[in-house]
Write an enzyme that holds these catalytic residues in place. Structure first.
Site, PDB file in Angstrom:
ATOM      1  N   TYR A  38       0.841  -1.217   0.073  1.00 27.08           N
ATOM      2  CA  TYR A  38      -0.013   0.120   0.051  1.00 27.08           C
ATOM      3  C   TYR A  38       1.045   1.127   0.015  1.00 27.08           C
ATOM      4  O   TYR A  38       1.807   1.414   1.064  1.00 27.08           O
ATOM      5  CB  TYR A  38      -0.936  -0.125   1.223  1.00 27.08           C
ATOM      6  CG  TYR A  38      -1.934  -0.996   1.184  1.00 27.08           C
ATOM      7  CD1 TYR A  38      -3.218  -0.506   1.205  1.00 27.08           C
ATOM      8  CD2 TYR A  38      -1.713  -2.347   1.410  1.00 27.08           C
ATOM      9  CE1 TYR A  38      -4.502  -1.577   0.970  1.00 27.08           C
ATOM     10  CE2 TYR A  38      -2.644  -3.388   1.791  1.00 27.08           C
ATOM     11  CZ  TYR A  38      -4.112  -2.816   1.368  1.00 27.08           C
ATOM     12  OH  TYR A  38      -4.980  -3.998   1.553  1.00 27.08           O
TER      13      TYR A  38
ATOM     14  N   LYS B 251     -12.502  -5.286   3.038  1.00 21.43           N
ATOM     15  CA  LYS B 251     -13.529  -5.808   3.964  1.00 21.43           C
ATOM     16  C   LYS B 251     -14.815  -6.173   3.337  1.00 21.43           C
ATOM     17  O   LYS B 251     -15.555  -6.984   3.974  1.00 21.43           O
ATOM     18  CB  LYS B 251     -13.932  -4.520   4.911  1.00 21.43           C
ATOM     19  CG  LYS B 251     -12.857  -4.367   6.001  1.00 21.43           C
ATOM     20  CD  LYS B 251     -12.824  -5.685   6.945  1.00 21.43           C
ATOM     21  CE  LYS B 251     -11.632  -5.767   7.731  1.00 21.43           C
ATOM     22  NZ  LYS B 251     -10.376  -6.526   7.255  1.00 21.43           N
TER      23      LYS B 251
ATOM     24  N   TYR C   3      -7.407  -5.422   9.978  1.00 25.35           N
ATOM     25  CA  TYR C   3      -7.106  -6.309   8.647  1.00 25.35           C
ATOM     26  C   TYR C   3      -7.381  -7.639   8.555  1.00 25.35           C
ATOM     27  O   TYR C   3      -7.885  -7.855   7.405  1.00 25.35           O
ATOM     28  CB  TYR C   3      -5.558  -5.653   8.366  1.00 25.35           C
ATOM     29  CG  TYR C   3      -5.471  -5.841   6.875  1.00 25.35           C
ATOM     30  CD1 TYR C   3      -5.566  -4.687   6.027  1.00 25.35           C
ATOM     31  CD2 TYR C   3      -5.286  -7.070   6.195  1.00 25.35           C
ATOM     32  CE1 TYR C   3      -5.175  -4.896   4.561  1.00 25.35           C
ATOM     33  CE2 TYR C   3      -4.931  -7.342   4.729  1.00 25.35           C
ATOM     34  CZ  TYR C   3      -5.106  -6.119   4.175  1.00 25.35           C
ATOM     35  OH  TYR C   3      -4.913  -6.112   2.600  1.00 25.35           O
TER      36      TYR C   3
END
Length: 394
Positions: free
Chosen positions: A201, A299, A387
Site C-alpha cells: 500500500y 472488507k 485487517y
C-alpha cells in the site's frame, strides 16, 4: 416453488449461505440474475480474513483454496519514500489472511451447490419481494421466459448494492447512510509477477497505489485516479510508469515493477454505505445489499461472509429449536461489526489517498499517522487486528 429459505443473489454471500444451510439440512433456493459464466468471471475482492477461510473450509469449499491460495502474514506500507512492514501473526496472536480471488471462491461454491445442493437458478431476474412482513413471503422472478413465484419461510437479499431486495424494506423504517469519495481506483489486471510476496500500500504526493496479486504470474494493481476517468487515457506504458513513480522509495530508487501485458482495466468508484436495519419481517439483507465499503481495507467480501455466517447460525437454530432469539438479534449483531469495518475502511482510505482539495497541512497529518503506525506496536496492532478480521460473535 416452495422452500424454507429463498436466497436472492448467487454471489459469494448467497452461495456460502446456501452451502451452510444445506450442510445443516435446511432447504434453500438461490436465484441469480446473471448466467453462470458471468458470475464465475466477475472480478471482485481477493483477500480473505481468517474467519472467512475457516467458514469456507467448514462448508466443504476449502480444498482448492488451501492448495492454490496464497497465505499472507503481513502487508507493506510505503510513505515518505520509505517502507514499513506490518507483521500480522506477531501483532494478532497468529492471525493471517489468504489471497484467493472471489472468482475462485464462487467457482468452488457453485460446483458444490450444483453437485448436491438445493436449486441454483441462473438467468433468474428477481422482480421484487412481496409479503416480507407476513409468515410466507414470496419472490417474483423471470426465468425461462415467464414470471414465476418462489414462496419461502424467509427471504435473504444477497443481490448487491444495485439489487432489488433492499427495496423490500419500506422507506418508512429504513435509514441509508452514504459517503462518496472524491476519487476512484483504476483497477489493472496484468500478466506480470507480483511486485512483492505480500500486498504493498503506497501513499505518495501523486496519489495512492496498491500492488496485489491473483497468482504467482498475474498481478492485480490499483491507481488512485479522478472520478470520471476514462480507461482509454491510461495506456499500458503510462500505467507502469505511474506505478513505478508512486511505489518509489529511497532504499531502492531504481526499483521498477516487473512489467507485462495489461489484460484489463476498469475504473472503480469509491463509496461507503450502510442500510439500517438489515431485517424487515422475514426479509434479511446481507453483504452489499446492506452495506458497501471502499476496497482499501479488504472488507467487502469478508463482511458479506460474516453476515451469512451469523444468519446461517440463526436459521439453523430456529429450525432445530424453534427459537427466534438469534434471528431477532441478527441486524444488531451484524451492524456492530459493519460499522467497525466501515470505520477501518474509511481510515485506510482517507489516510492513504490524496484528496484533490487537501492542503499541505492535511498531507502532513496523513504522514504523521502513518509514522505512528510504523513506530508504535500498539498502533500497528490496531491496524493488523482490523485487517485480519475481528472475531465473529458466538
Amino acid at each position: 416453488m416452495r422452500t424454507t429459505v429463498g436466497i436472492v443473489g448467487g454471489g459469494p454471500a448467497g452461495l456460502l449461505l446456501a452451502r451452510l444451510l444445506h450442510n445443516a439440512g435446511v432447504a434453500s433456493v438461490v436465484l441469480e440474475r446473471r448466467d453462470r459464466a458471468y458470475v464465475e468471471r466477475r472480478q471482485r475482492a481477493g483477500i480473505l480474513e481468517q474467519a472467512t477461510v475457516d467458514a469456507l473450509r467448514a462448508a466443504g469449499a476449502g480444498e482448492r483454496m488451501d492448495r492454490e491460495g496464497m497465505p499472507h502474514d503481513g502487508i507493506e506500507l510505503r510513505f515518505g519514500r520509505r517502507a514499513h512492514r506490518i507483521d500480522f501473526p506477531a501483532l494478532t496472536g497468529g492471525r493471517r489472511v489468504m489471497v484467493y480471488a472471489q472468482t475462485e471462491v464462487v467457482k468452488d461454491l457453485i460446483a458444490l451447490q450444483l453437485a448436491d445442493g438445493g436449486p441454483l437458478l441462473f438467468d433468474a431476474q428477481v422482480l421484487g419481494v412481496d409479503g416480507a412482513d407476513t409468515s410466507r413471503p414470496s419472490v417474483r422472478y423471470l426465468h425461462e421466459g415467464r414470471e414465476q413465484i418462489l414462496t419461502c419461510s424467509y427471504v435473504i437479499g444477497c443481490d448487491g448494492f444495485h439489487g432489488v431486495a433492499r427495496d423490500g424494506v419500506p422507506a418508512s423504517v429504513r435509514t441509508d447512510f452514504t459517503r462518496d469519495y472524491p476519487y476512484s481506483w483504476l483497477g489493472i489486471l496484468a500478466e506480470a509477477p507480483p511486485a512483492q510476496d505480500e500486498l504493498v500500500y503506497a501513499h505518495s504526493a501523486r496519489g495512492f497505489a496498491l500492488a496485489s496479486m491473483r497468482s504467482p504470474s498475474v498481478s492485480r494493481l490499483y491507481l488512485q485516479v479522478p472520478n470520471g476517468t476514462d480507461t482509454a487515457d491510461w495506456p499500458a506504458e503510462r500505467i507502469w510508469d505511474e506505478l513505478d513513480a508512486r511505489f518509489a522509495i529511497d532504499a531502492d530508487p531504481a526499483g521498477r515493477l516487473a512489467r507485462g501485458p495489461v489484460l484489463s482495466t476498469a475504473v472503480l468508484p469509491m463509496r461507503s454505505h450502510v442500510t439500517e436495519p438489515m431485517r424487515f419481517g422475514r426479509l434479511f439483507l446481507a453483504g452489499d445489499a446492506a452495506h458497501i465499503v471502499p476496497p482499501t481495507g479488504a472488507k467487502g467480501l469478508n463482511l458479506a461472509a460474516a453476515d451469512v455466517i451469523v444468519l446461517a447460525r440463526a436459521l439453523i437454530e430456529h429450525t432445530r429449536t424453534g427459537s427466534e432469539e438469534l434471528l431477532d438479534a441478527y441486524s444488531d449483531t451484524c451492524l456492530r461489526r459493519v460499522w467497525r469495518a466501515e470505520h477501518f475502511s474509511y481510515f485506510m482510505t482517507t489516510t492513504l489517498h490524496t484528496d484533490p482539495a487537501q492542503s499541505a497541512f492535511d498531507t502532513r497529518l496523513q504522514l504523521a499517522q502513518l509514522d505512528r503506525i510504523a513506530s508504535s506496536k500498539h498502533a500497528a496492532a490496531e491496524l493488523a487486528e482490523n485487517y485480519t478480521g475481528l472475531p465473529l460473535p458466538h
